[in-house]
Design a protein around this motif. Structure first.
Motif, mmCIF file in Angstrom:
data_model
loop_
_atom_site.group_PDB
_atom_site.id
_atom_site.type_symbol
_atom_site.label_atom_id
_atom_site.label_comp_id
_atom_site.label_asym_id
_atom_site.label_seq_id
_atom_site.Cartn_x
_atom_site.Cartn_y
_atom_site.Cartn_z
ATOM 1 N N SER A 42 73.655 -76.811 38.609
ATOM 2 C CA SER A 42 72.437 -76.951 39.416
ATOM 3 C C SER A 42 72.648 -77.857 40.620
ATOM 4 O O SER A 42 71.910 -77.768 41.595
ATOM 5 N N ASN A 43 73.655 -78.726 40.548
ATOM 6 C CA ASN A 43 73.947 -79.629 41.661
ATOM 7 C C ASN A 43 75.189 -79.199 42.453
ATOM 8 O O ASN A 43 75.725 -79.975 43.235
ATOM 9 N N ARG A 44 75.651 -77.974 42.215
ATOM 10 C CA ARG A 44 76.868 -77.520 42.905
ATOM 11 C C ARG A 44 76.686 -77.538 44.416
ATOM 12 O O ARG A 44 77.553 -78.014 45.159
ATOM 13 N N SER A 45 75.577 -76.995 44.886
ATOM 14 C CA SER A 45 75.341 -76.954 46.327
ATOM 15 C C SER A 45 75.277 -78.363 46.913
ATOM 16 O O SER A 45 75.832 -78.627 47.976
ATOM 17 N N ALA A 46 74.603 -79.267 46.199
ATOM 18 C CA ALA A 46 74.505 -80.649 46.673
ATOM 19 C C ALA A 46 75.884 -81.298 46.750
ATOM 20 O O ALA A 46 76.198 -82.027 47.694
ATOM 21 N N MET A 47 76.724 -81.022 45.745
ATOM 22 C CA MET A 47 78.058 -81.620 45.730
ATOM 23 C C MET A 47 78.914 -81.089 46.872
ATOM 24 O O MET A 47 79.654 -81.840 47.522
ATOM 25 N N LYS A 48 78.820 -79.812 47.136
ATOM 26 C CA LYS A 48 79.583 -79.239 48.243
ATOM 27 C C LYS A 48 79.133 -79.836 49.571
ATOM 28 O O LYS A 48 79.955 -80.135 50.446
ATOM 29 N N THR A 49 77.826 -80.031 49.712
ATOM 30 C CA THR A 49 77.305 -80.669 50.924
ATOM 31 C C THR A 49 77.822 -82.100 51.036
ATOM 32 O O THR A 49 78.206 -82.562 52.118
ATOM 33 N N TYR A 50 77.840 -82.798 49.905
ATOM 34 C CA TYR A 50 78.340 -84.174 49.900
ATOM 35 C C TYR A 50 79.809 -84.231 50.301
ATOM 36 O O TYR A 50 80.229 -85.087 51.097
ATOM 37 N N LEU A 51 80.616 -83.306 49.787
ATOM 38 C CA LEU A 51 82.047 -83.273 50.121
ATOM 39 C C LEU A 51 82.251 -83.015 51.620
ATOM 40 O O LEU A 51 83.106 -83.649 52.256
ATOM 41 N N LYS A 52 81.475 -82.132 52.171
ATOM 42 C CA LYS A 52 81.571 -81.874 53.613
ATOM 43 C C LYS A 52 81.166 -83.108 54.406
ATOM 44 O O LYS A 52 81.799 -83.450 55.416
ATOM 45 N N GLY A 53 80.146 -83.808 53.922
ATOM 46 C CA GLY A 53 79.742 -85.048 54.586
ATOM 47 C C GLY A 53 80.838 -86.097 54.540
ATOM 48 O O GLY A 53 81.057 -86.840 55.506
ATOM 49 N N LEU A 54 81.536 -86.197 53.403
ATOM 50 C CA LEU A 54 82.664 -87.122 53.306
ATOM 51 C C LEU A 54 83.728 -86.785 54.341
ATOM 52 O O LEU A 54 84.327 -87.683 54.958
ATOM 53 N N ASN A 55 83.971 -85.502 54.525
ATOM 54 C CA ASN A 55 84.984 -85.096 55.492
ATOM 55 C C ASN A 55 84.571 -85.474 56.912
ATOM 56 O O ASN A 55 85.400 -85.959 57.698
ATOM 57 N N TYR A 56 83.303 -85.282 57.237
ATOM 58 C CA TYR A 56 82.808 -85.724 58.549
ATOM 59 C C TYR A 56 82.959 -87.241 58.698
ATOM 60 O O TYR A 56 83.310 -87.746 59.776
#
Length: 994
Positions: A811-825
């Motif tokens: 249920s939090n997969r999308s949130a985690m992917k968004t978080y990972l992209k934010g870390l990369n930024y």
């Protein structure tokens, strides 16, 4: 019998019976039983004494039956309220003396039968009340009928259990009502057949029957060793219901009755005897009293038999003395005329009057049924809240939790209900409208529930008093909540308001308050005083503090979410109303503070011998990277692409490691406070979860790293009023504070994709401008970014980051992917920032760290690895202008409060005495935090733990002598600054000297 002696009773039988019961209690509860294997002789002595003194209750029951004829025609029920009043008075007094404030104990005070605390006393009292009825009907039996009854009951109740070695009829070691009734019958029979007058060789039979019990203990021990390979049946024939024990009881009773006749002058009234029996039973059965005596005197079986015997005798005499003194006091008080008049009004003369009392209670409850129904509703509502805040999600686990709430958490439920109902009654008294009061209270409860659910989802903690400052930022708080939730909440409130108006109009005559103004005013005043008194719940020995102790509330500061589910949101909220800032360490005094300040002034001189002078434009930058952490370090987490390659590479080239955050999923301001003040959050009292909102403005002087610099700038690309930062930063001494809509303004507010927060790239541009704009002044800059702040709602169009593993639910997969992209930024923006810092022609030292993990991981994973989910990345970097690009490997795991000392060391610049202390603390003490594993069994909510780089947890007891001295010095200084007289405030605030 002389007329004056008709109402007098001999005391020898009663006295010796109670002595036996007291000794029996001392042997069972105060003395540690000796093991047979370790000391057979002591084992035999101990168990023989147990067998010989087990007959105390038997003797009292025999005495009751023997005197039964004298009770005929007496209103024994009339004595019951007096006994109950004595019981209430003594148990309350014992609780106060023993400092026992637990609701379950007070439940037992008012309803002793419900907990079976006094099995013998209750059984004895029941037979006592029925004794006139028994005596009257037994007198109607013929001698042969009476004899047959005695024979039959003796076979069933004594001979059969003795032969089978089992408690066949539930006699409960001689405390059951059936057993007391049997002995009553034997006692009545001994009086009817004048057994005492016919008995011969009484003393010899008494001695011989006692010797037989003693010898059987010796024999049965050996038999038990042969048959069972243990000593489990050593006391088979010395149980109160065994044939030989009954025979010994009868012999002892007859001997004591003969002594009563011989010493005729030892007599007193039945009332006094009754008082003494009530007092004795309370003293040997009331848990707080027995616990107090046991804690004071109970110890391992002593080597010396004489010492053991003396201790047994001493404690027994202590019980006897207390019983006698209390009984004398009660007798004296009972003779006060005013009390006698009150007692007469409350006397219950017969069973019909007792039944009428119950009917009166029923009528009283019926007239207040609306209030009672309201209480039931909010009782169930509170239970629903506690269930809602629990970790359980499946139907079976929720059912089990509900069962726990209704069986084991009644104290918490009742306390919440008391507070809610008092609030409801206050509103009812003010408005005089039932439905207005009910709906207003329900609205408050709904808002409390919704806000707690939302905060627990984001931060894994409930609403705390420190969160009330956010009321002034309600629009921003609502912006973080789903519009659907807001819409539904508004609709519910509108429906509730309209329905309340309609119902109140239709039922105004039925539900309006009918009370005179005098009683109404007094009630409002009393309720207001009680509710306002809850503000002092964390002040030791305050009325509200004692009141909460009464309910046995565990404050659970170490786990606020669990506290809300166990205590309920209202009680947990009140628990967090700040009391003291920090517990006073041992040795706090002005003289000791002066010694410590002198000590570290010398340390500073020693450290500075190898340090450089400050440059006139020396710059230190602290960057708090919001929610930055390395997910690849987590168990059950595999990333398809590394989102932070630059941070990973740079960490290999400079001082770096992990920072032990003070919380999971939040607590940014608390980490920030530690890094700025060099003070440890885990040293503060657990009632102070937010120093920014609860502490800083109360300090006369608030020393911080800013004191070392000529100028200081704070940058936070968000709202400055959160956590009271505007006032706090002004108190610290920041020359400017750049936040959204601030007077100092933000030049750069660019965002990435659909992310509602200012990007890290923009925040770094703001920071670079602040560095470049400063000229010829030492400067400190605090930047707290916002880009990776929750929520993580699929902000970015192109996102190739993904993961596998159970650390995050589907249920939090999308949130985690968004978080990972934010870390990369963030990683990319940081690389550019470092590149720009290296171009600056002045010394810049950067302390960069993530403040906490995002709150998107599985709760089970966090429970498995609580410390791992608190360890974020940090590094300390010197720009290219500084020649020494040092790397220090000793700081693999640090606490946030050590960053100022680490920054000064990385820059290799001189320190003040205060930072000399911090330098030694950083080098020699392990990292600290509040224990994420703490449970409700933690004594006194001790939350501070020490953690080394291998995540091995220890306490201050494991520190070396040198480390303990250093910790003591640091604790004394911190206490002085946050809760003491601030003797060291000026010392901690000074600049670096040449």
């Amino acid at each position: 019998m002389k007329p004056k002696d008709q109402n007098k009773y001999g005391i020898m039988t009663i006295a010796f019976a109670t002595v036996f019961m007291i000794v029996q209690h001392v042997l069972n509860s105060v003395t540690v039983a000796p093991e047979f294997a370790q000391n057979p002789k002591r084992f035999y002595v101990y168990n023989i004494l147990l067998g010989l003194t087990a007959i105390g209750g038997n003797i009292l029951a025999l005495y009751l039956g023997y005197q039964a004829d004298r009770f005929k025609g007496k209103r024994l029920l009339q004595m019951l309220p007096g006994f109950y009043l004595i019981y209430l008075t003594i148990t309350f007094a014992i609780n106060i003396f023993c400092k026992s404030f637990n609701l379950s104990v007070y439940w037992k005070i008012f309803f002793p039968i419900s907990q079976n605390m006094f099995p013998f006393a209750v059984s004895f009292m029941l037979i006592f009340l029925l004794s006139p009825f028994f005596a009257t009907n037994l007198n109607k039996l013929s001698n042969s009928q009476m004899k047959n009854m005695l024979i039959l009951t003796s076979i069933l109740f004594v001979i059969c259990p003795t032969l089978f070695g089992k408690d066949l009829f539930g006699f409960s070691e001689g405390k059951g009502v059936l057993w007391i009734a049997y002995l009553f019958l034997v006692g009545y029979g001994s009086q009817r057949y004048k057994i005492i007058d016919k008995y011969r060789n009484i003393f010899l039979k008494f001695i011989m029957s006692g010797l037989v019990i003693a010898l059987l203990v010796l024999l049965m021990t050996q038999v038990s060793l042969i048959v069972h390979k243990d000593v489990s049946t050593a006391n088979r024939f010395s149980m109160p219901w065994s044939l030989l024990s009954v025979y010994f009881s009868i012999n002892c009773f007859i001997l004591l009755q003969v002594m009563d006749r011989k010493f005729n002058f030892f007599k007193t009234s039945f009332k006094n005897i009754s008082y003494y029996l009530v007092v004795t039973q309370i003293l040997i059965n009331w848990i707080p009293m027995t616990s107090f005596i046991s804690e004071k005197y109970k110890e391992a079986f002593p080597d010396s038999a004489l010492d053991w015997s003396i201790r047994i005798i001493f404690i027994a005499i202590l019980y006897i003395f207390l019983s006698a003194v209390i009984c004398v006091i009660i007798v004296m008080i009972s003779r006060i005329p005013v009390l006698n008049k009150i007692k007469m009004k409350r006397d219950i003369s017969d069973w019909n009057q007792l039944v009428e009392c119950f009917f009166q209670i029923e009528r009283w409850l019926f007239t207040r049924r609306k209030i009672i129904y309201t209480g039931i509703f909010f009782y169930l509502f509170t239970a629903m809240q506690m269930l809602l805040f629990s970790e359980e999600k499946t139907i079976p686990s929720l059912f089990r939790t509900a069962l726990v709430i209704f069986t084991l958490r009644q104290a918490q439920l009742v306390l919440n209900l008391i507070i809610i109902m008092l609030f409801f009654l206050l509103v009812f008294l003010l408005t005089k409208r039932f439905w207005y009061a009910f709906s207003f209270t329900l609205t408050i409860e709904l808002l409390i529930t919704i806000s707690n659910v939302l905060k627990i989802e984001f931060r894994r903690e409930p609403i705390l008093p420190s969160d009330l400052v956010f009321i002034f930022n309600l629009d921003e708080i609502l912006s973080m909540v789903s519009p659907i939730i807001i819409t539904v909440a508004v609709i519910i409130l509108i429906i509730l308001a309209v329905s309340t108006l309609l119902i109140q109009r239709r039922a105004s005559k039925t539900y309006n308050l009918r009370i005179n103004n005098r009683k109404r005013f007094i009630s409002i005043l009393l309720i207001s005083v009680f509710l306002s008194g809850l503000l002092w719940v964390n002040q030791p020995n305050s009325p509200s503090n004692l009141f909460f102790q009464l309910f046995g509330i565990n404050r659970m500061f170490y786990n606020q979410k669990w506290g809300a589910s166990v205590n309920g949101p209202i009680v947990q909220f009140i628990n967090n109303i700040v009391g003291k800032a920090m517990a006073e360490p041992e040795g706090y005094s002005k003289e000791n503070l002066e010694k410590i300040m002198k000590k570290y002034t010398s340390s500073a001189q020693r450290i500075n011998e190898s340090r450089d002078d400050w440059s006139k434009d020396q710059t230190v930058v602290f960057v708090l990277s919001e929610s930055f952490s390395d997910p690849s370090r987590l168990p059950n987490m595999t990333l398809n692409i590394d989102p932070i390659p630059f941070v990973r590479d740079l960490s290999k080239r400079t001082t770096s490691g992990l920072m032990l955050s003070s919380a999971y999923g939040g607590g940014t301001a608390n980490v920030e406070w530690q890094t700025l003040t060099s003070l440890d959050l885990s040293n503060l009292d657990a009632t102070l979860p937010s120093p920014y909102t609860q502490l800083v403005n109360k300090q006369d002087v608030a020393p911080s790293i800013l004191n070392l610099f000529d100028t200081a700038v704070a940058i936070h690309p968000y709202l400055g009023s959160f956590y009271n930062r505007i006032d706090v930063f002004e108190k610290f001494g920041f020359n400017s504070f750049h936040y959204l809509e601030s007077p100092d303004g933000l030049k750069y507010t660019e965002k990435i994709g659909g992310n509602p927060y200012v990007s890290d790239e923009a925040a770094y541009k703001e920071t670079l401008d602040a560095i470049n704009d400063n000229d010829n002044e030492t400067q400190f800059i605090q930047l707290s970014t916002m880009q990776n702040h929750t929520l993580y709602n699929d902000y970015y169009e192109e996102n190739n980051f993904d993961f596998s593993g159970n650390a995050v639910s589907e249920s939090n997969r999308s949130a985690m992917k968004t978080y990972l992209k934010g870390l990369n930024y963030s990683d990319i923006a940081l690389a550019n920032f470092i590149s720009e810092l290296d171009k600056i022609e002045k010394p810049v030292t950067l302390v960069w760290y993530g403040d906490h993990f995002p709150g998107i991981y599985n709760a089970d994973e966090i429970k498995e690895n609580p410390l791992t989910y608190r360890e974020t990345d940090y590094f300390i970097y010197n720009n290219s202008f500084i020649q020494n690009q040092q790397r220090e490997d000793t700081y693999q795991l640090v606490s946030p409060y050590t960053f100022p000392a680490l920054a000064l060391e990385q820059a290799n610049i001189k320190v003040t005495p205060f930072y000399a202390l911090l330098t030694e603390v950083t080098k020699d003490l392990p990292a600290t935090t509040n224990d994420p594993d703490a449970s409700d069994k933690s004594k006194d909510n001790e939350k501070k733990i020490f953690v080394n780089h291998k995540n091995i947890v220890s306490s201050d007891k494991n520190l070396s002598k040198k480390q303990k001295v250093l910790l003591s010095d640091y604790m004394l200084i911190q206490y002085d600054l946050v809760a003491g007289k601030q003797y060291s405030a000026e010392w901690a605030s000074q600049k670096v000297y040449d």
